[in-house]
Design an enzyme around this catalytic site. Sequence first.
Site, mmCIF file in Angstrom:
data_model
loop_
_atom_site.group_PDB
_atom_site.id
_atom_site.type_symbol
_atom_site.label_atom_id
_atom_site.label_comp_id
_atom_site.label_asym_id
_atom_site.label_seq_id
_atom_site.Cartn_x
_atom_site.Cartn_y
_atom_site.Cartn_z
ATOM 1 C CG PHE A 59 13.928 -28.625 -17.367
ATOM 2 C CD1 PHE A 59 13.164 -29.682 -16.884
ATOM 3 C CD2 PHE A 59 13.521 -27.993 -18.537
ATOM 4 C CE1 PHE A 59 12.017 -30.110 -17.540
ATOM 5 C CE2 PHE A 59 12.369 -28.409 -19.207
ATOM 6 C CZ PHE A 59 11.620 -29.471 -18.701
ATOM 7 N NE ARG A 87 -1.963 -28.681 -16.593
ATOM 8 C CZ ARG A 87 -0.648 -28.764 -16.571
ATOM 9 N NH1 ARG A 87 -0.049 -29.595 -15.744
ATOM 10 N NH2 ARG A 87 0.097 -28.022 -17.352
ATOM 11 N NE ARG A 104 2.591 -25.624 -10.235
ATOM 12 C CZ ARG A 104 2.477 -26.223 -11.404
ATOM 13 N NH1 ARG A 104 1.993 -25.566 -12.447
ATOM 14 N NH2 ARG A 104 2.856 -27.471 -11.541
ATOM 15 C CG HIS A 117 3.013 -33.550 -11.693
ATOM 16 N ND1 HIS A 117 3.610 -33.235 -12.889
ATOM 17 C CD2 HIS A 117 2.157 -34.577 -11.946
ATOM 18 C CE1 HIS A 117 3.144 -34.053 -13.825
ATOM 19 N NE2 HIS A 117 2.260 -34.882 -13.273
#
Length: 139
Positions: A59, A87, A104, A117
């Site tokens: 990717f 995270r 997310r 990120h």
Amino acid sequence: MATNRTFTMIKPDGVQNGHIGGIVNMITEAGFKIVSMKLTQLTVADAQKFYEVHAARPFYGELVAFMSRGPIVAAILEKDNAVEDFRTLIGATNPADAAEGTIRKKYATSIGENAVHGSDSDENAAIEGAFHFAGREQF
């Protein structure tokens, strides 16, 4: 728990879709202090260098193209247990698997366009922060 720092980027999809304010709000409401932040754009060479750890992965080319396609917001955040807590706040890479209330889950549209990120270790947070911010830009 020691106060430490982590690095984040709001990726081109998050910027393009108008989610900067919402994401920054979630970050500050979760108790993170923003110690450095800027709107910038990665060149292809910048993205290749930043993600060189993934160079052998299938990717990689798509990731580099995506990350250099438009502006990003880069930031260094500070909080007790910053890397692990951030995270948790951003959620799983795949937004379909991300927990409710995560960045997310709320703002990502796919595994590839997952809005943010977050550094995966204290060591990488320092490296990634230094990649985007000169020492005089870190407060």
